[in-house]
Design a protein around this motif. Structure first.
Motif, mmCIF file in Angstrom:
data_model
loop_
_atom_site.group_PDB
_atom_site.id
_atom_site.type_symbol
_atom_site.label_atom_id
_atom_site.label_comp_id
_atom_site.label_asym_id
_atom_site.label_seq_id
_atom_site.Cartn_x
_atom_site.Cartn_y
_atom_site.Cartn_z
ATOM 1 N N PRO A 1 0.847 -1.207 0.000
ATOM 2 C CA PRO A 1 0.000 0.000 0.000
ATOM 3 C C PRO A 1 0.877 1.250 0.000
ATOM 4 N N PRO A 2 0.296 2.440 -0.101
ATOM 5 C CA PRO A 2 1.081 3.683 -0.127
ATOM 6 C C PRO A 2 1.680 4.009 1.234
ATOM 7 N N LEU A 3 2.651 3.203 1.669
ATOM 8 C CA LEU A 3 3.308 3.410 2.955
ATOM 9 C C LEU A 3 4.259 4.599 2.883
ATOM 10 N N GLU A 4 4.558 5.173 4.030
ATOM 11 C CA GLU A 4 5.588 6.197 4.097
ATOM 12 C C GLU A 4 6.930 5.588 3.717
ATOM 13 N N ALA A 5 7.799 6.393 3.147
ATOM 14 C CA ALA A 5 9.086 5.897 2.659
ATOM 15 C C ALA A 5 9.883 5.218 3.777
ATOM 16 N N GLU A 6 9.849 5.800 4.979
ATOM 17 C CA GLU A 6 10.606 5.223 6.100
ATOM 18 C C GLU A 6 10.059 3.857 6.479
ATOM 19 N N ALA A 7 8.740 3.709 6.522
ATOM 20 C CA ALA A 7 8.133 2.429 6.867
ATOM 21 C C ALA A 7 8.440 1.382 5.808
ATOM 22 N N LEU A 8 8.404 1.780 4.541
ATOM 23 C CA LEU A 8 8.687 0.843 3.457
ATOM 24 C C LEU A 8 10.138 0.388 3.503
ATOM 25 N N GLU A 9 11.043 1.316 3.753
ATOM 26 C CA GLU A 9 12.458 0.960 3.832
ATOM 27 C C GLU A 9 12.717 0.029 5.018
ATOM 28 N N ARG A 10 12.023 0.260 6.133
ATOM 29 C CA ARG A 10 12.189 -0.603 7.300
ATOM 30 C C ARG A 10 11.721 -2.026 6.994
ATOM 31 N N LEU A 11 10.585 -2.155 6.313
ATOM 32 C CA LEU A 11 10.114 -3.480 5.904
ATOM 33 C C LEU A 11 11.111 -4.152 4.972
ATOM 34 N N ALA A 12 11.627 -3.377 4.033
ATOM 35 C CA ALA A 12 12.543 -3.951 3.049
ATOM 36 C C ALA A 12 13.812 -4.464 3.708
ATOM 37 N N THR A 13 14.394 -3.670 4.600
ATOM 38 C CA THR A 13 15.662 -4.061 5.208
ATOM 39 C C THR A 13 15.494 -5.158 6.252
ATOM 40 N N ARG A 14 14.341 -5.207 6.899
ATOM 41 C CA ARG A 14 14.135 -6.206 7.941
ATOM 42 C C ARG A 14 13.596 -7.531 7.404
ATOM 43 N N LEU A 15 12.788 -7.473 6.351
ATOM 44 C CA LEU A 15 12.075 -8.675 5.913
ATOM 45 C C LEU A 15 12.375 -9.122 4.488
ATOM 46 N N LEU A 16 12.633 -8.205 3.588
ATOM 47 C CA LEU A 16 12.695 -8.573 2.180
ATOM 48 C C LEU A 16 14.075 -9.026 1.720
ATOM 49 N N ALA A 17 15.114 -8.367 2.205
ATOM 50 C CA ALA A 17 16.446 -8.601 1.651
ATOM 51 C C ALA A 17 17.455 -8.905 2.750
ATOM 52 N N ASN A 18 18.408 -9.761 2.401
ATOM 53 C CA ASN A 18 19.590 -10.000 3.225
ATOM 54 C C ASN A 18 20.659 -9.022 2.746
ATOM 55 N N ASP A 19 20.940 -8.007 3.547
ATOM 56 C CA ASP A 19 21.796 -6.910 3.095
ATOM 57 C C ASP A 19 23.188 -7.375 2.694
ATOM 58 N N ALA A 20 23.624 -8.525 3.180
ATOM 59 C CA ALA A 20 24.961 -9.002 2.833
ATOM 60 C C ALA A 20 25.051 -9.413 1.374
ATOM 61 N N ILE A 21 23.944 -9.886 0.809
ATOM 62 C CA ILE A 21 24.011 -10.445 -0.543
ATOM 63 C C ILE A 21 22.940 -9.905 -1.489
ATOM 64 N N GLU A 22 22.007 -9.099 -0.988
ATOM 65 C CA GLU A 22 20.897 -8.645 -1.821
ATOM 66 C C GLU A 22 20.743 -7.128 -1.758
ATOM 67 N N GLN A 23 20.132 -6.574 -2.794
ATOM 68 C CA GLN A 23 19.864 -5.139 -2.854
ATOM 69 C C GLN A 23 18.396 -4.915 -3.169
ATOM 70 N N CYS A 24 17.856 -3.828 -2.641
ATOM 71 C CA CYS A 24 16.471 -3.448 -2.902
ATOM 72 C C CYS A 24 16.449 -2.299 -3.906
ATOM 73 N N VAL A 25 15.526 -2.378 -4.837
ATOM 74 C CA VAL A 25 15.276 -1.297 -5.783
ATOM 75 C C VAL A 25 13.832 -0.864 -5.577
ATOM 76 N N PHE A 26 13.642 0.377 -5.181
ATOM 77 C CA PHE A 26 12.305 0.892 -4.912
ATOM 78 C C PHE A 26 11.744 1.486 -6.206
ATOM 79 N N GLY A 27 10.648 0.924 -6.665
ATOM 80 C CA GLY A 27 10.054 1.367 -7.911
ATOM 81 C C GLY A 27 10.435 0.455 -9.060
ATOM 82 N N PRO A 28 10.072 0.832 -10.295
ATOM 83 C CA PRO A 28 10.366 0.000 -11.468
ATOM 84 C C PRO A 28 11.871 -0.148 -11.685
ATOM 85 N N LEU A 29 12.251 -1.245 -12.314
ATOM 86 C CA LEU A 29 13.648 -1.432 -12.688
ATOM 87 C C LEU A 29 13.972 -0.538 -13.878
#
Length: 208
Positions: free
Chosen positions: A130-158
């Motif tokens: 949903p249209p989350l605040e940028a800080e909340a979305l980044e927190r979800l991404a870093t805590r749940l979506l990606a392993n920062d040691a080996i993965e990167q997040c791209v916010f928005g279209p590639l």
């Protein structure tokens, strides 16, 4: 040409990865009743026509019984369309440059076995929120979506023109004196060094 193949649960199938993610977000007090949809996919680079890529998606990369696919050049607007209403924020998760991608390597070999050629293949996962605040979305991404040691997040279209993801590699030797290290220190070296070794395995090396 750089193609993107998105693979979603079929219309009659439940998005189990989305359910798991919502449960984990609630357990960690990051979000309650989180609405999210997921997909997985492949980036395929090579001299391939759309019909070739659609054949790969249908015959090799997706299970047509429980999955559906979308195929388009990277950056196409259709690839950013949310699979459910009310979901506006898109996050991609990809391996970092230089990180091995064994699923992609297997796919590349299988593509060759079909008589087609791909210069490069990479896997990814994508999530709509949903249209989350940028800080909340980044927190979800870093805590749940990606392993920062080996993965990167791209916010928005590639926005990629090619899969020149390997970057310039420069070897840097690091030496550690394992004798006398605590369990926490051993695990830190395993994690930060991307060794993927358990504590028992680190103990074995330490004893040696």
């Amino acid at each position: 040409m750089l193609w993107e193949i998105d693979i979603y649960p079929a219309e009659v199938q439940h998005d189990l990865d989305a359910d798991r993610l919502a449960e984990e977000a609630a357990d960690l007090h990051l979000a309650t009743d989180l609405q999210v949809r997921t997909a997985r996919g492949y980036l395929v680079q090579g001299s391939l026509a759309q019909a070739d890529v659609e054949r790969l998606a249908a015959q090799l990369l997706a299970d047509g019984v429980v999955e559906r696919t979308a195929v388009a050049p990277v950056g196409s607007a259709a690839l950013s369309s949310a699979p459910a209403t009310g979901l506006q924020r898109l996050v991609h998760v990809l391996p970092k440059p230089g990180v091995m991608d064994p699923v992609a390597l297997s796919a590349r070999r299988a593509i060759r076995d079909l008589g087609l050629a791909a210069d490069e293949v990479r896997t990814f996962r994508k999530y709509w929120f949903p249209p989350l605040e940028a800080e909340a979305l980044e927190r979800l991404a870093t805590r749940l979506l990606a392993n920062d040691a080996i993965e990167q997040c791209v916010f928005g279209p590639l926005q990629l023109e090619s899969l020149s993801l390997e970057g310039t590699y420069e070897f840097q030797r690091q030496t550690f004196k394992l004798a006398g290290m605590s369990d926490d220190e051993l695990l830190r070296i395993s994690r930060e060094g991307q060794l993927s070794l358990s504590l028992a395995e680190m103990h074995t090396i330490q004893a040696y």
